[in-house]
Design a protein around this motif. Structure first.
Motif, PDB file in Angstrom:
ATOM      1  N   PHE A 276      18.314 -11.548  49.708  1.00  0.00           N
ATOM      2  CA  PHE A 276      17.881 -12.765  50.481  1.00  0.00           C
ATOM      3  C   PHE A 276      18.669 -13.015  51.783  1.00  0.00           C
ATOM      4  N   SER A 277      18.137 -13.832  52.983  1.00  0.00           N
ATOM      5  CA  SER A 277      18.855 -14.189  54.083  1.00  0.00           C
ATOM      6  C   SER A 277      18.367 -15.732  54.170  1.00  0.00           C
ATOM      7  N   GLY A 278      19.295 -16.697  53.862  1.00  0.00           N
ATOM      8  CA  GLY A 278      18.758 -18.107  54.051  1.00  0.00           C
ATOM      9  C   GLY A 278      17.545 -18.153  52.857  1.00  0.00           C
ATOM     10  N   GLU A 279      16.467 -18.852  53.568  1.00  0.00           N
ATOM     11  CA  GLU A 279      15.612 -19.049  52.455  1.00  0.00           C
ATOM     12  C   GLU A 279      14.504 -17.859  52.187  1.00  0.00           C
ATOM     13  N   ALA A 280      14.502 -16.792  53.275  1.00  0.00           N
ATOM     14  CA  ALA A 280      13.879 -15.722  53.248  1.00  0.00           C
ATOM     15  C   ALA A 280      14.262 -14.568  52.278  1.00  0.00           C
TER      16      ALA A 280
ATOM     17  N   ASP B 199      24.314 -14.422  43.119  1.00  0.00           N
ATOM     18  CA  ASP B 199      24.028 -14.132  44.321  1.00  0.00           C
ATOM     19  C   ASP B 199      25.698 -13.456  44.807  1.00  0.00           C
ATOM     20  N   HIS B 200      25.324 -12.498  45.603  1.00  0.00           N
ATOM     21  CA  HIS B 200      26.709 -12.015  46.103  1.00  0.00           C
ATOM     22  C   HIS B 200      26.514 -11.038  47.378  1.00  0.00           C
ATOM     23  N   PRO B 201      27.636 -10.600  47.879  1.00  0.00           N
ATOM     24  CA  PRO B 201      27.348 -10.084  49.268  1.00  0.00           C
ATOM     25  C   PRO B 201      27.214  -8.316  48.516  1.00  0.00           C
ATOM     26  N   VAL B 202      26.327  -7.540  49.440  1.00  0.00           N
ATOM     27  CA  VAL B 202      26.066  -6.365  48.864  1.00  0.00           C
ATOM     28  C   VAL B 202      27.461  -5.469  49.147  1.00  0.00           C
ATOM     29  N   LEU B 203      27.848  -4.785  48.089  1.00  0.00           N
ATOM     30  CA  LEU B 203      29.123  -3.764  47.992  1.00  0.00           C
ATOM     31  C   LEU B 203      30.409  -4.682  48.258  1.00  0.00           C
ATOM     32  N   GLU B 204      30.167  -6.082  47.936  1.00  0.00           N
ATOM     33  CA  GLU B 204      31.192  -7.052  48.036  1.00  0.00           C
ATOM     34  C   GLU B 204      31.586  -7.264  49.740  1.00  0.00           C
ATOM     35  N   GLY B 205      30.542  -6.903  50.523  1.00  0.00           N
ATOM     36  CA  GLY B 205      30.752  -6.915  51.814  1.00  0.00           C
ATOM     37  C   GLY B 205      31.594  -5.703  52.619  1.00  0.00           C
ATOM     38  N   ARG B 206      32.178  -4.890  51.719  1.00  0.00           N
ATOM     39  CA  ARG B 206      33.138  -3.904  52.393  1.00  0.00           C
ATOM     40  C   ARG B 206      32.567  -2.782  53.090  1.00  0.00           C
ATOM     41  N   TYR B 207      30.976  -2.537  52.936  1.00  0.00           N
ATOM     42  CA  TYR B 207      30.399  -1.589  53.667  1.00  0.00           C
ATOM     43  C   TYR B 207      28.943  -2.032  53.945  1.00  0.00           C
ATOM     44  N   PRO B 208      29.170  -2.620  55.186  1.00  0.00           N
ATOM     45  CA  PRO B 208      27.741  -3.561  55.570  1.00  0.00           C
ATOM     46  C   PRO B 208      26.527  -2.594  55.764  1.00  0.00           C
ATOM     47  N   LEU B 209      25.405  -3.460  55.604  1.00  0.00           N
ATOM     48  CA  LEU B 209      24.175  -2.778  55.716  1.00  0.00           C
ATOM     49  C   LEU B 209      23.749  -1.952  56.862  1.00  0.00           C
ATOM     50  N   SER B 210      24.330  -2.467  57.803  1.00  0.00           N
ATOM     51  CA  SER B 210      24.150  -1.951  59.233  1.00  0.00           C
ATOM     52  C   SER B 210      24.656  -0.709  59.574  1.00  0.00           C
TER      53      SER B 210
ATOM     54  N   ASN C 183      20.494  -9.207  57.882  1.00  0.00           N
ATOM     55  CA  ASN C 183      22.049  -9.314  57.688  1.00  0.00           C
ATOM     56  C   ASN C 183      21.525 -10.028  56.174  1.00  0.00           C
ATOM     57  N   TRP C 184      21.474  -9.196  54.932  1.00  0.00           N
ATOM     58  CA  TRP C 184      20.990  -9.381  53.679  1.00  0.00           C
ATOM     59  C   TRP C 184      22.046  -9.655  52.728  1.00  0.00           C
ATOM     60  N   LYS C 185      21.740 -10.385  51.790  1.00  0.00           N
ATOM     61  CA  LYS C 185      22.807 -10.583  50.586  1.00  0.00           C
ATOM     62  C   LYS C 185      21.787 -10.384  49.413  1.00  0.00           C
ATOM     63  N   MET C 186      22.332  -9.875  48.162  1.00  0.00           N
ATOM     64  CA  MET C 186      21.625  -9.612  47.167  1.00  0.00           C
ATOM     65  C   MET C 186      21.748 -10.822  45.992  1.00  0.00           C
ATOM     66  N   PHE C 187      20.628 -10.895  45.148  1.00  0.00           N
ATOM     67  CA  PHE C 187      20.678 -11.745  44.038  1.00  0.00           C
ATOM     68  C   PHE C 187      20.403 -11.041  42.698  1.00  0.00           C
ATOM     69  N   VAL C 188      20.652 -11.418  41.930  1.00  0.00           N
ATOM     70  CA  VAL C 188      20.428 -10.788  40.499  1.00  0.00           C
ATOM     71  C   VAL C 188      19.857 -12.279  39.268  1.00  0.00           C
ATOM     72  N   HIS C 189      18.930 -12.246  38.984  1.00  0.00           N
ATOM     73  CA  HIS C 189      18.304 -13.266  37.854  1.00  0.00           C
ATOM     74  C   HIS C 189      18.209 -12.351  36.498  1.00  0.00           C
ATOM     75  N   ILE C 190      18.838 -13.053  35.709  1.00  0.00           N
ATOM     76  CA  ILE C 190      18.625 -12.674  34.390  1.00  0.00           C
ATOM     77  C   ILE C 190      17.866 -13.913  33.489  1.00  0.00           C
ATOM     78  N   ASP C 191      16.574 -13.566  33.375  1.00  0.00           N
ATOM     79  CA  ASP C 191      15.813 -15.027  32.754  1.00  0.00           C
ATOM     80  C   ASP C 191      15.245 -14.658  31.452  1.00  0.00           C
TER      81      ASP C 191
END
Length: 900
Positions: A874-878, A831-842, A814-822
């Protein structure tokens, strides 16, 4: 009369703002009508007696105006908005069962639907509202408008009784004004136009209050016929109130209101002929109301104390108790509900209540005294009964949650009296003008930040506001705010001046004179120090603009690193700010003078500006906002689309929508599924599959009404078999959609078609990267809010990062997505849910091409330059491991984001 202060219409009032200037000839001005009422032949205001109508407002036209306003607001297009599932649908189904058992209605039975006569516990309130809907079904059949029509008629009756009450005891204009306010209050209108049932309680309270208070005040004059008629109205209202919301709300509130009003009038010397001490019919009515109210309150409190959430609902209580008290069940719950449910009138009402205690001066006319005393009684009764109604709802809130407030008619009468008082000579109020605008803006911000506040008019549990309607809702509320707050401010800010500029040159000269006078006044403030401070500020702005202008062109490092939009703002501030400060007052003065001129030319009282504000704002809400919202919440439009698109023999089923809803649009039951897999099997039945008895031939086109939260699972099943998105033929609502197994020659209206692509992807910035062996990165691109691709971004402006992926194997975890602009010691973290959580990765299927659309905005401290884009999961620290392509710490290195 000691209970109500008779304010002098001139004492404390601001002077006329516009007077002729020196050297200005009298022919350039004309005298408009005053707010005191009709003008005599000599131009002086005629005295209008409280309790007597102006001659131009006789009984017939006033009643016709009240009837027309009520009918136009409550009756048209009752069937345009479909039934709201589950709230209206549940009530309609209960009323259908009442129609079968009480009225012997034939043909209303539905397969697989409960058919027993419902109990009060099933109804969760008194039965009168459901009996009214049941009668409509019995007479006209099972249609949405048939259930709503009796409730709309209850609303119509409440409005007309309120008109008659004020027309007799104040004047006919006050009665018409009260109706106009009442039928533009969303709480009253929407309860009358939906099958929720509480309009019966609101109309019943209006009848009981008007009947008891009318008998009390008219009986004090020892008349017989009028009190008898009022008592008949009161009896009907009390009975209806008891049969809809029990003793506390339906009986105790109006009865105690009349009884306490009688005590106040008797003990304050405001009772007619206090020296005679005769017992009149008014005394009998007041004492009886007081005793009835005390008995009803005592019995209601005893029943409330002895009731529990799991026990059968007592008729005397009339309110369903909750097993767990709501979190927001404090005394202010009703106030917060009314703030949103009565918008925009809720911004005006607090000030109108205060104005209720300052009636216009009857100017010492002895003949006016009886009417003035009656009007004082009306004012006292409105305040007392409104307070009792609030107290009853605040008492019940910890036990029953938010209930629809039953007293909008009382509040409408208060607002109408404030408007009528201004028309009769009460002073204007700048505090009211500004305060109403501020409060309206605060409520508007609530609607903007929490659109679901608009659903307060329905007082239902856990309503969901459709996301697809948020932008249109914000536009409607913004227009409502500007219309109402603007007109109310113009109406109350000043008294209508007697002299108006007749020509544009005269007005321009006066405006120039006002500006010169304002500049002179500014120069005198703080002995000229304020003007000196403004000059210093302007000089500083000129210096900053010159520094930035030159620094950008010579490449001065501190200036070059400043964001372009911020630099442009400072460069232009030296001329834009003074221009804005100079033009702002001119625009406000122009709006004020246009309003003055319109009032003078139309010869209508200035006070009617407030009524016009309410009518315009109420029309926006009643005929635009709430019907559009209902279209999002109801499946009616979807069923209409099915009727227009289908061919004979093509069946319909529902997923997540109860099949009973179809009975109001299709005339019978349809197949219903609660599981997406079963619905998918039915929808895609092949020619070789087994068909159940009664089903059409396998392979025929089929249709499915789908609840929005069931669409992702159904779409995933469809993609697994057909490698394309489920065809959606009607996707106008974000809550309910019409799907089919064939798209035909129509475009797919599924929102999933925007994030799960059927066509090959071609991102602007392609990348070759891989997350383990499951997810391939295809690339990314930047777009603005209009969907146009951009190559650079500006801080503090909204953009969209669109990231493209191809699925190779089912995604594990169950992954979430992160975006870094450095870059430049700065980071944007998205950090945000993929597709706003409306279409789960599963649900992602192998071969799917997915587009994640992430909206972002850089902070002002992002200086111009090239920044590096990283993204991952990411999922937690992983973190999801990057096994191929450019990466850093399991982050895909996307490339350069240019900031300017």
């Amino acid at each position: 009369m000691s209970s109500v202060h008779r304010g002098d219409p001139h004492h404390g009032a601001p002077p006329a703002v516009l007077e002729p200037h020196a050297g200005e000839a009298p022919p350039h001005a004309e005298a408009p009508p005053r707010d005191e009422g009709p003008l005599r032949a000599d131009g002086a205001p005629a005295t209008e007696r409280p309790g007597d109508a102006a001659r131009s407002w006789r009984g017939g036209p006033a009643r016709l105006a009240a009837l027309a306003l009520s009918a136009l607001a409550l009756l048209p297009l009752l069937g345009k908005s479909g039934i709201w599932d589950p709230y209206e649908l549940d009530n309609a189904d209960l009323a259908r069962r009442v129609a079968i058992h009480v009225f012997g209605a034939q043909g209303l039975d539905l397969a697989d639907a409960p058919g027993a006569l419902p109990t009060l516990t099933d109804l969760r309130m008194g039965e009168l509202g459901f009996t009214s809907m049941a009668l409509g079904f019995r007479l006209f059949g099972l249609h949405d408008w048939a259930g709503r029509l009796p409730l709309a008629l209850w609303g119509l009756a409440g409005a007309l009784v309120l008109h008659e009450f004020l027309a007799r005891l104040v004047d006919r204009k006050a009665g018409v004004y009260a109706v106009a306010v009442l039928v533009t209050m969303p709480l009253y209108v929407m309860q009358a136009r939906t099958m929720l049932g509480d309009i019966v309680t609101m109309a019943a309270l209006a009848m009981a209050f008007c009947g008891l208070t009318g008998a009390l005040l008219e009986g004090a004059r020892r008349a017989v016929a009028a009190p008898a008629a009022w008592l008949a109205v009161a009896a009907l209202g009390l009975a209806a109130g008891y049969l809809s919301r029990g003793l506390l709300i339906g009986v105790a509130v109006p009865a105690l209101g009349a009884g306490l009003t009688w005590i106040v009038l008797r003990t304050s010397g405001a009772w007619p002929d206090p020296e005679r001490r005769r017992i009149t019919l008014g005394d009998v009515a007041g004492a009886a109301a007081l005793l009835l109210g005390l008995a009803a309150a005592a019995k209601g409190l005893l029943v409330l104390a002895g009731s529990s959430a799991g026990a059968p609902l007592p008729r005397d209580l009339g309110v369903a108790l909750l097993k767990k008290p709501p979190v927001e069940s404090t005394f202010d719950l009703t106030l917060r509900q009314l703030g949103h449910a009565l918008f925009p009138w809720s911004a005006f009402l607090p000030f109108a209540i205060g104005r209720l205690f300052r009636a216009p001066d009857p100017q010492g006319d002895a003949a006016v005294a009886p009417g003035a005393e009656r009007e004082a009684g009306v004012r006292i009764a409105l305040v007392v009964t409104s307070a009792l109604a609030y107290g009853a709802f605040a008492l019940l809130a910890p036990h029953a949650g938010a209930l629809p407030f039953s007293g909008p008619a009382l509040l409408a009468a208060i607002a109408a009296l404030a408007i009528r008082d201004l028309e009769r000579g009460a002073p204007a109020s700048r505090a009211l003008a500004v305060g109403c605008a501020v409060l309206a803006f605060v409520l508007y911000r609530d609607f903007l930040l929490s659109p679901d506040r608009a659903l307060s008019v329905f007082s239902v549990e856990k309503p969901i506001f459709p996301k697809s309607f948020e932008a249109e809702a914000a536009s409607a509320m913004r227009l409502c705010l500007l219309t109402f707050a603007g007109l109310v401010a113009l109406t109350w800010f000043e008294e209508q001046p007697r002299q108006i500029d007749r020509s544009l040159p005269v007005w321009a000269r006066r405006l120039a004179d006002d500006y010169r006078a304002g500049a002179a006044a500014l120069a005198r403030i703080w002995s000229g120090n304020l003007l000196f401070l403004l000059i210093v500020l302007e000089a500083a702005l000129v210096g900053v603009a010159a520094m930035l202008f030159i620094g950008k062109r010579i490449g001065w490092a501190p200036v070059a690193r400043m964001p372009n939009h911020l630099a442009a703002a400072f460069v232009n501030a030296w001329w834009a700010l003074p221009l804005l400060l100079a033009a702002g007052p001119a625009l406000l003065i122009a709006a004020r003078d246009v309003f003055r001129f319109a009032v003078a030319r139309t010869a209508v009282p200035r006070a009617l500006g407030t009524l016009l504000a309410g009518l315009l704002a109420g029309s926006l809400l009643s005929f635009w906002y709430y019907p559009a919202l209902a279209a999002q919440l109801s499946p009616k439009e979807v069923f209409e689309s099915y009727e227009s698109l289908r061919k004979p023999g093509e069946p319909l089923a529902t997923l997540g929508i109860r099949s009973r809803a179809a009975a109001y649009y299709q005339g019978g039951d349809v197949a219903s599924f609660s599981d997406a897999a079963a619905a998918f099997a039915w929808l895609t039945a092949s020619a070789g599959g087994d068909a159940a008895e009664g089903d059409p031939a396998p392979g025929a086109r089929r249709w499915l009404v789908v609840k929005a939260d069931e669409l992702p699972r159904l779409n995933s099943l469809f993609r697994r078999r057909h490698e394309r998105n489920l065809p959606v033929l009607d996707g106008r609502s974000s809550q309910i959609l019409l799907a089919s197994n064939e798209l035909g020659d129509r475009p797919n209206q599924s929102w999933l078609a925007q994030v799960v692509l059927d066509e090959p992807a071609a991102p602007a910035n392609p990348i070759d990267a891989m997350f383990e062996d499951q997810l391939e990165v295809l690339g990314w691109e930047l777009t603005d809010d209009d969907g146009r691709k951009v190559s650079s971004v500006i801080p503090q402006k909204s953009y969209h990062l669109r990231t493209y992926f191809r699925v190779h194997h089912p995604i594990l975890g169950n992954w979430k997505m992160f975006v870094h602009i450095d870059g430049f010691q700065r980071r944007y973290n998205g950090d945000h849910p993929v597709l706003e959580g409306r279409y789960p990765l599963s649900l992602w299927q192998p071969g799917d091409v997915i587009v994640d659309d992430h909206e972002f905005q850089l902070e002002p401290n992002f200086t111009p330059g090239d920044y590096t884009l990283y993204f991952g999961f990411f999922s937690g620290e992983a973190r999801f491991e990057v096994t191929r392509g450019p990466e850093h710490e399991n982050r895909v290195r996307g490339g350069i984001v240019r900031v300017r």
